[in-house]
Design a protein around this motif. Structure first.
Motif, PDB file in Angstrom:
ATOM      1  N   ASP A  33       0.805  -1.214   0.000  1.00 53.73           N
ATOM      2  CA  ASP A  33       0.000   0.000   0.000  1.00 53.73           C
ATOM      3  C   ASP A  33       0.844   1.272   0.000  1.00 53.73           C
ATOM      4  OD1 ASP A  33       0.964  -0.553   2.483  1.00 53.73           O
ATOM      5  OD2 ASP A  33      -0.790   0.193   3.570  1.00 53.73           O
ATOM      6  N   ARG A  34       2.154   1.141   0.210  1.00 50.10           N
ATOM      7  CA  ARG A  34       2.998   2.342   0.242  1.00 50.10           C
ATOM      8  C   ARG A  34       4.390   1.954  -0.250  1.00 50.10           C
ATOM      9  NH1 ARG A  34       1.784   7.097   2.471  1.00 50.10           N
ATOM     10  NH2 ARG A  34       3.430   8.580   2.923  1.00 50.10           N
ATOM     11  N   LEU A  35       4.557   1.868  -1.543  1.00 50.58           N
ATOM     12  CA  LEU A  35       5.810   1.412  -2.124  1.00 50.58           C
ATOM     13  C   LEU A  35       6.903   2.468  -1.975  1.00 50.58           C
ATOM     14  CD1 LEU A  35       4.610  -0.245  -5.460  1.00 50.58           C
ATOM     15  CD2 LEU A  35       5.199  -1.368  -3.310  1.00 50.58           C
ATOM     16  N   ASP A  87       7.798   1.971  -6.773  1.00 49.06           N
ATOM     17  CA  ASP A  87       6.695   2.658  -7.435  1.00 49.06           C
ATOM     18  C   ASP A  87       6.973   2.802  -8.931  1.00 49.06           C
ATOM     19  OD1 ASP A  87       4.249   4.751  -7.054  1.00 49.06           O
ATOM     20  OD2 ASP A  87       5.746   5.581  -8.435  1.00 49.06           O
ATOM     21  N   ARG A  88       8.209   3.194  -9.278  1.00 49.82           N
ATOM     22  CA  ARG A  88       8.550   3.400 -10.680  1.00 49.82           C
ATOM     23  C   ARG A  88       8.488   2.103 -11.480  1.00 49.82           C
ATOM     24  NH1 ARG A  88      12.442   6.813  -8.305  1.00 49.82           N
ATOM     25  NH2 ARG A  88      14.044   5.179  -8.483  1.00 49.82           N
ATOM     26  N   VAL A  89       9.043   1.044 -10.907  1.00 43.18           N
ATOM     27  CA  VAL A  89       9.093  -0.230 -11.632  1.00 43.18           C
ATOM     28  C   VAL A  89       7.692  -0.831 -11.776  1.00 43.18           C
ATOM     29  CG1 VAL A  89       9.973  -2.600 -11.587  1.00 43.18           C
ATOM     30  CG2 VAL A  89      11.473  -0.690 -10.946  1.00 43.18           C
ATOM     31  N   VAL A 136      14.707  -3.802  -6.775  1.00 44.82           N
ATOM     32  CA  VAL A 136      13.513  -3.688  -5.919  1.00 44.82           C
ATOM     33  C   VAL A 136      12.920  -5.071  -5.678  1.00 44.82           C
ATOM     34  CG1 VAL A 136      12.839  -1.299  -6.343  1.00 44.82           C
ATOM     35  CG2 VAL A 136      12.292  -3.035  -8.043  1.00 44.82           C
ATOM     36  N   PRO A 137      13.602  -5.916  -4.907  1.00 45.22           N
ATOM     37  CA  PRO A 137      13.081  -7.263  -4.613  1.00 45.22           C
ATOM     38  C   PRO A 137      11.763  -7.225  -3.849  1.00 45.22           C
ATOM     39  CG  PRO A 137      14.946  -6.737  -3.194  1.00 45.22           C
ATOM     40  CD  PRO A 137      14.895  -5.669  -4.244  1.00 45.22           C
ATOM     41  N   CYS A 138      11.459  -6.060  -3.283  1.00 47.69           N
ATOM     42  CA  CYS A 138      10.198  -5.944  -2.538  1.00 47.69           C
ATOM     43  C   CYS A 138       9.007  -6.259  -3.424  1.00 47.69           C
ATOM     44  CB  CYS A 138      10.057  -4.548  -1.945  1.00 47.69           C
ATOM     45  SG  CYS A 138      10.230  -3.210  -3.148  1.00 47.69           S
ATOM     46  N   LEU A 139       9.076  -5.954  -4.725  1.00 43.30           N
ATOM     47  CA  LEU A 139       7.939  -6.189  -5.609  1.00 43.30           C
ATOM     48  C   LEU A 139       7.661  -7.680  -5.770  1.00 43.30           C
ATOM     49  CD1 LEU A 139       8.541  -3.515  -8.402  1.00 43.30           C
ATOM     50  CD2 LEU A 139       7.096  -3.361  -6.373  1.00 43.30           C
TER      51      LEU A 139
END
Length: 348
Positions: free
Chosen positions: A14-16, A21-23, A41-44
């Motif tokens: 909910d809050r990248l 956000d860009r990727v 950005v492994p978070c994605l």
């Protein structure tokens, strides 16, 4: 890749972070993104916002924003007692990303969230209604609460109604009895000809519009700036059943309202009397019958005069005495009902 673990991305979907956000935004716009571009950005991947493309493992495809919203809201509601603010954050984030991708038709492949869609704002509601109108081929069922329909409301929906009539779509509309007194409605029905059939009831449910028994629209707040678009078959079928049962009880607009069988008591006053007997306040009665509070009170005053009641309490007693405290039909009315003032002078 070292140096790019989750410690650098302490957030949820909910809050990248800016990089995420860009990727993710690029992936939503283009339909996929190169795996090498997502390595920072492994978070994605950990948040399941991106997943491998089964046709080409060098690419990642985005999870549909609608599916992300469903997952986020489920988690947020589990924690709502601790942080209600996350609900707004989740919806805001997903709405922003959803706007980046191409518009899609709701269907089996869209995801479970497509069965119920929140339409925020009059422009989005209007757009969704126009889309449903264009797709409609057979039937439209509507419930229109309130009293006399304002001219501007009838004009706003006229283009949709004419488009439906041009394709041979049949329409059935339910109104309150009060709507019978609006010249605008009569003009509208005359313009539409036999393509629209209208009936009325003392009171109806809140606004409802059903297209082809597959999609329904209902208001989601009091001022109708928020609406729900429903495509879940069970929900839509339930609403169709409600409509059909109300339709069976309603009176065709071309037919007169039944007489109460009691001299001096109109059909509307009979309806008011029944609601008074249930203990409802003037404002509630007015809203349910589609009249103003002032008009409602004028009818109550006339009821009191006709029934010879000097107080609100006495009016309730009189209503029960003459049998106005429940649903009535002409066949239920006794051949002769004596009202106060019509009896023998010695009777009190």
């Amino acid at each position: 890749m070292a140096g790019h673990g989750t410690d650098e991305h302490p957030h949820g979907a909910d809050r990248l972070c800016d990089a995420g956000d860009r990727v993710y935004s690029r992936a939503v716009r283009r339909g996929r993104v190169a795996r090498r571009d997502a390595e920072p950005v492994p978070c994605l991947l950990e948040l399941a916002l991106l997943h491998p493309d089964p046709d080409d493992m060098d690419w990642l495809v985005p999870t549909a924003p609608q599916e992300v919203m469903t997952r986020l809201l489920r988690g947020v509601y589990d924690e709502v007692s601790a942080s209600q603010r996350r609900v707004g954050a989740a919806v805001a984030a997903v709405e922003r990303y959803a706007g980046l991708g191409p518009a899609t038709q709701a269907g089996p492949g869209v995801g479970e969230g497509a069965a119920i869609r929140v339409l925020d704002g009059l422009s989005r509601i209007q757009a969704a209604m126009d889309q449903a109108t264009e797709a409609c081929t057979t039937e439209v069922l509507t419930v229109q609460p309130g009293g006399i329909r304002p001219e501007h409301e009838l004009t706003e929906g006229l283009h949709r109604a004419l488009a439906l009539r041009g394709r041979g779509v049949r329409m059935r509309d339910l109104y309150t009895h009060v709507a019978r007194h609006g010249q605008g409605l009569l003009n509208y029905l005359e313009l539409m000809g036999g393509s629209v059939e209208a009936r009325t009831l003392d009171e109806v449910i809140d606004r409802l519009i059903l297209f082809d028994r597959t999609v329904a629209f209902i208001p989601a707040n009091a001022d109708r700036t928020l609406a729900l678009e429903l495509r879940h078959p069970a929900l839509v079928e339930y609403l169709v059943t409600v409509f059909e049962r109300l339709w069976r009880l309603a009176i065709p607009l071309t037919a007169p309202l039944p007489d109460t069988g009691i001299e001096g008591i109109s059909h509307r006053e009979q309806s008011i009397a029944a609601l008074l007997a249930e203990g409802h306040q003037d404002a509630v009665i007015a809203e349910r019958l589609g009249i103003s509070v002032r008009t409602c009170r004028a009818h109550i005053a006339r009821l009191s005069e006709t029934l010879g009641a000097a107080s609100r309490t006495q009016l309730g007693v009189r209503i029960a005495q003459v049998g106005l405290d429940g649903p009535r039909h002409p066949a239920d009315v006794a051949p002769s009902v004596t009202l106060p003032g019509q009896e023998s002078p010695t009777v009190r």
